[in-house]
Each structure stands twice: as C-alpha cells, then as structure tokens.
Design an enzyme around this catalytic site. Structure first.
Site, PDB file in Angstrom:
ATOM      1  N   SER A 195      -1.901  -2.297   8.464  1.00  0.00           N
ATOM      2  CA  SER A 195      -0.970  -2.551   7.370  1.00  0.00           C
ATOM      3  C   SER A 195       0.423  -2.051   7.720  1.00  0.00           C
ATOM      4  O   SER A 195       0.610  -1.322   8.694  1.00  0.00           O
ATOM      5  CB  SER A 195      -1.452  -1.830   6.111  1.00  0.00           C
ATOM      6  OG  SER A 195      -1.259  -0.431   6.275  1.00  0.00           O
ATOM      7  N   LYS A 196       1.363  -2.454   6.891  1.00  0.00           N
ATOM      8  CA  LYS A 196       2.742  -2.014   7.099  1.00  0.00           C
ATOM      9  C   LYS A 196       2.814  -0.488   7.034  1.00  0.00           C
ATOM     10  O   LYS A 196       3.581   0.142   7.751  1.00  0.00           O
ATOM     11  CB  LYS A 196       3.631  -2.655   6.038  1.00  0.00           C
ATOM     12  CG  LYS A 196       5.058  -2.124   6.054  1.00  0.00           C
ATOM     13  CD  LYS A 196       5.993  -3.053   5.344  1.00  0.00           C
ATOM     14  CE  LYS A 196       7.160  -2.343   4.669  1.00  0.00           C
ATOM     15  NZ  LYS A 196       7.722  -1.216   5.389  1.00  0.00           N
ATOM     16  N   ARG A 197       1.981   0.080   6.167  1.00  0.00           N
ATOM     17  CA  ARG A 197       1.986   1.542   6.034  1.00  0.00           C
ATOM     18  C   ARG A 197       1.606   2.229   7.352  1.00  0.00           C
ATOM     19  O   ARG A 197       2.178   3.245   7.707  1.00  0.00           O
ATOM     20  CB  ARG A 197       1.047   1.971   4.898  1.00  0.00           C
ATOM     21  CG  ARG A 197       1.654   3.101   4.083  1.00  0.00           C
ATOM     22  CD  ARG A 197       0.861   3.426   2.824  1.00  0.00           C
ATOM     23  NE  ARG A 197       0.496   2.261   2.048  1.00  0.00           N
ATOM     24  CZ  ARG A 197      -0.746   2.018   1.628  1.00  0.00           C
ATOM     25  NH1 ARG A 197      -1.728   2.838   1.932  1.00  0.00           N
ATOM     26  NH2 ARG A 197      -1.004   0.940   0.894  1.00  0.00           N
TER      27      ARG A 197
END
Ligand code: GLU
Length: 510
Positions: free
Chosen positions: A262-264
């Site tokens: 994910s972007k996280r």
C-alpha cells in the site's frame, strides 16, 4: 497461438495508478507483443462516486513513461470505441434488457432501507446477508410481483436494479491460465446488480459486454478479480458468447509482513508506489513517483516484470524487447510477490551502468544546471561532462548521486576535510607537494599514465612511501579522501588546474 490476440488494461480512474496496476499493464503489453497482438486501454469509469478527473491522464502518462504505450484506446481509435465506459452507456442497456428477456436477469425494486433491514437481521443471526436463490422469492422483484405490477412500477419511474439470476447448486469448474482449475459452487454467489435505473451499468456488466464487443481474447488482471470470475463466466454463458481466457496475476505484497503493498508501506519505508508523482486535486497531497525519484523507466519495468514472473534462468537484466521474447503466462507465479526496495535499487544501479554516457551527461547537466552555472561550466564542456559521468557512475545509482561523487571535477575544494587533513597533511607535506608541482610542470603529455609514472618514479627514488604522498595529493585536489584514481583526476582537470589546487592547499594547510 493462432487467433487474434487482443488484451486490455482496464483501470478505473479513481486516483493515481499503483505500481501493481502498471505491472498488470506490463504483463498485458508483453503478452500482446509476444503474440503479435493488440494492447488496448479501456477506462472503466462507471462508478461516478469514485471518479477522479486527472486520473485518466495520469494513467496514460504513466504507461508512456514506462515505455508500454497502448496500441488502441482513447485517441487511438480502431473501430471498437468509444474506450471510456461512460461514453458507452447506451450500449449496456440493451444487454441488460436481453438478460431480463432471456430469464437470466430480473428487476428488483427493494429499497436501500428494506435491504438494510434484511442485512441487520442477518447480522443479528450472525449470518452474512446475501441476495440469491435462497431468498430472492421473498424479495420485491419481478420474480415475485406480477408482470402488470412490474410494468406499472417501471412506467411510473420507480427506481429499480437489474440483478443476475445466479443458477442454484452448480459446481463451476473455471480455467485460469495461472491458477489452473478453480472450482466454485454457485450457491455461494449472490445475484449481483448489473444495471441501475439511472442508466449506469455496474462493473460486471460493462466489463463483460466490452470484453466481448472489443473481441478481447485474454483477460489478464489482478488476483483481486478472481472472485468475480465465476459471475463473468456465467454472464458469457447467459449471453451465449464465447468467454475469453483468464489469467489472474498474483498480488504485490508488502516488503515485510503480510498483505497487499500500500501507499502507507511506501511512505513508511521510503519508496514510491506510483510510477509518477501525483498531486491529489482535493487535498493537495503529493505522492512521490519513480520518475521523480530518479529511476529510469527501463529499470522500473525490469524490476516490475520480476515481481510475479521469472524467466526460469539466472538472467535478471532484461530490456523491454527481451522481456517480450522471454515472457510467458506459464511462468507467472501463483503466490504473491514481495516488493523489495534493495532489489529495486539494484536494478536502477545496473541500468545506470548500462546507460549511455552522453544521455547521462545531459541528464546530469539538466539536474545540476545551477551548480554547473555557479562554477561557470559552459555548454561546450559537454564532452568533459561525458568523461566525468563515465568515470564516476560505477558508484552511482541515480543521476542525483553524480554531483556528490564528482563535484571535484568541476570546482576546486573550498574546504579541506579536517579528519582527512589530520591524516594526510603533516609537517613537510608542503615541501613534498611543491616537489610534485615541479614534476607536473615537467610533463608535456598530461595523461594519467604519464603523471603516475613520473610521480611514482620520484617517490621510489626518494624512498618516500606511496600512501603518504598520494593521500596529500588527493586531499589537495579533492578536499577529502574521496574520489576516483587520483592520477585520473589530475589528468581530467588538467595540468593548470592541478597545479593551482596544489598551490592553494600548500597556502591554506601549511
Ligand atoms: N476496472 C477494473 C479495475 O479497476 C478492471 C478489472 C478487470 O480487468 O477486469 O481493475
């Protein structure tokens, strides 16, 4: 493969394209090129709530930057358009109607509130609500209402949806080119909404209709769509259309731990999950991109190709054309592919070494134009820059590394590293460096080899110790212990500049 190969990448424009999406596009591209087929871009924008205006442009730019442009799609019409689903609205209605007419679909008038009550009841009984064979006969739909009532409701503008009438108790044996056989009992499937009275199809209907009308031969997409495959196969059967072949690609996984990348993860561990930088129109948030981080598209693509596929040999470096040759869906793995930042950088480092020096020099001159202007480097010095980048790139991963690695080729040291000075500049060093100046003055052909031979001969003759002299020499030219072979530095900056730097060091350090 004999028949006409047509594959499509069908993203929904809901934001920037994740690198998992780029990988899906890449595998579609490779498959198409390998079989002399067509790679199509279709924009699946039926979900107006999630629509993001600049996403489509971003997707197209990202494919272009990655070097995998589509053959057919928006702006590249080939008789199968339009390629945006929002512009194909009229088409879907007819097919939704066809399903109702053949008994594969039915009108459902259940209100959101009524469905919500059902859902809550199910939850209270610790069950998941599912609208299908087991309760459709109790709901508010054309299977339970009279034909007159249904007609009346439609005529008076009652909101409705068209649902798919999933067959009961059938074991579907699906074929996936990557996963092999996938068995599913239809009893667990729900009667998915295919069409809404606002004239919008849902993803499932639009996707199948378009794949059929666009004569898609192979659907190559992410694993998250595997659960939809049963419905899609049933839809092909309902329409009496030949289904394309399916291949569901493994997920891109987090570098550590479990789950989807994910972007996280990228934010936390310091890497981009998008090909290009992206600015969120609403929040103004900027997400970094591989391009802006300094990756070459070739390295990015090579890295992505290996996240879920391998050639079955030791070879890791593949140019795009080589990927086309080597690629096959049989060698795509079933299990998720872990993203690996070190490996990603390794690819970039390799491509940096293979990069054309002239191109690197250009990129370097663009990126460091302010620095170069400050030191007064003229455009004519391009050939000098080529020489510089070629001699230092071995240590570089990104063009951005090249200034730190090679600043001394462009400017004399303005300070001398104290630790290095302590080690390399002792009493008497000024006299030694004065001797070096005299030797250098006597060299006419100022090549690295000549400089080295002359200085080494003098060191040997006077039994001076190589390390001692050469460290001071390097400190004078670079300002620290950094840099390539010191005689190469001297030769490249030239006789005059070498002597000037030695004089400055003598003045400042003694
Ligand atoms: N619009 C879907 C997506 O966003 C396409 C899935 C498919 O390829 O069928 O991924």
């Amino acid at each position: 493969m004999s028949k006409n190969i047509r594959v499509r990448f069908a993203p929904s424009p809901t934001g920037p394209l994740h690198i998992g999406g780029v990988r899906t596009a890449l595998y579609n591209y490779l498959f198409a090129k390998k079989h002399g087929g067509t790679f199509i871009l279709r924009i699946e924008d039926t979900d107006q709530k999630r629509y993001v205006a600049n996403a489509e442009k971003y997707i197209i730019k990202a494919l272009n930057w990655s070097g995998i442009p589509y053959d057919e799609g928006i702006g590249k019409e080939a008789g199968y358009g339009p390629y945006r689903q929002s512009e194909r609205k009229m088409i879907y209605q007819k097919y939704a109607q066809q399903l109702v007419d053949t008994g594969w679909g039915y009108y459902a008038f259940d209100t959101a509130a009524a469905l919500d009550i059902q859902r809550k009841n199910s939850e209270a009984n610790k069950e998941t609500f599912i609208y299908n064979w087991h309760n459709r006969e109790e709901m508010n739909n054309s299977l339970t209402l009279s034909k007159e009532e249904v007609d009346r409701r439609i005529a008076t503008g009652d909101p409705y949806v068209i649902r798919f009438k999933t067959p009961k108790d059938e074991l579907l044996v699906l074929q996936d080119l990557i996963r092999g056989e996938v068995k599913i009992n239809t009893n667990i499937l729900d009667d998915k909404v295919l069409y809404k009275s606002d004239g919008m199809p849902t993803y499932h209907l639009a996707n199948i209709v378009d794949d059929h009308l666009m004569e898609i031969s192979h659907v190559i997409r992410g694993e998250e769509w595997l659960p939809s495959m049963a419905l899609h196969i049933l839809l092909y059967r309902a329409f009496d259309w030949k289904a394309p072949e399916f291949a569901h690609l493994p997920l891109l996984m987090k570098p550590v731990g479990k789950g989807k990348l994910s972007k996280r993860d990228g934010d936390k561990l310091g890497f981009p999950v998008f090909p290009l930088e992206y600015t969120d129109e609403k929040t103004g948030d900027v997400s970094r991109g591989y391009r802006e981080d300094g990756y070459f598209p070739e390295a990015f693509i090579n890295m992505l190709a290996f996240l879920g596929w391998n050639p079955g040999t030791e070879q890791e470096l593949f140019k795009l054309e080589e990927l086309v040759d080597a690629f096959s869906l049989e060698r795509v793995s079933k299990s998720g592919a872990k993203f690996d930042l070190d490996k990603t950088k390794w690819y970039q480092h390799q491509y940096m070494q293979m990069a054309d020096d002239e191109k690197l020099a250009k990129d370097f001159q663009t990126l460091f134009k302010d620095e170069l202007k400050e030191v007064g480097l003229h455009q004519q010095a391009h050939s000098y820059v080529i020489q510089v980048v070629s001699s230092i790139k071995e240590r570089a991963t990104f063009v951005a590394d090249l200034w730190d690695l090679g600043h001394y080729f462009f400017k004399a040291p303005d300070t001398f590293d104290p630790k290095a000075t302590k080690k390399a500049w002792k009493e008497g060093t000024d006299i030694l460096m004065q001797n070096v100046i005299e030797i250098l003055e006597g060299i006419n052909d100022f090549t690295s080899k000549n400089i080295e031979e002359n200085i080494k001969a003098w060191i040997q003759k006077n039994e001076l110790g190589f390390g001692k002299v050469l460290m001071s020499f390097r400190l004078s030219l670079v300002g620290s212990m950094q840099g390539i072979h010191v005689f190469d530095i001297a030769a490249m900056i030239g006789k005059e500049e070498t002597i000037t730097r030695l004089r400055t060091a003598i003045n400042q350090l003694s």
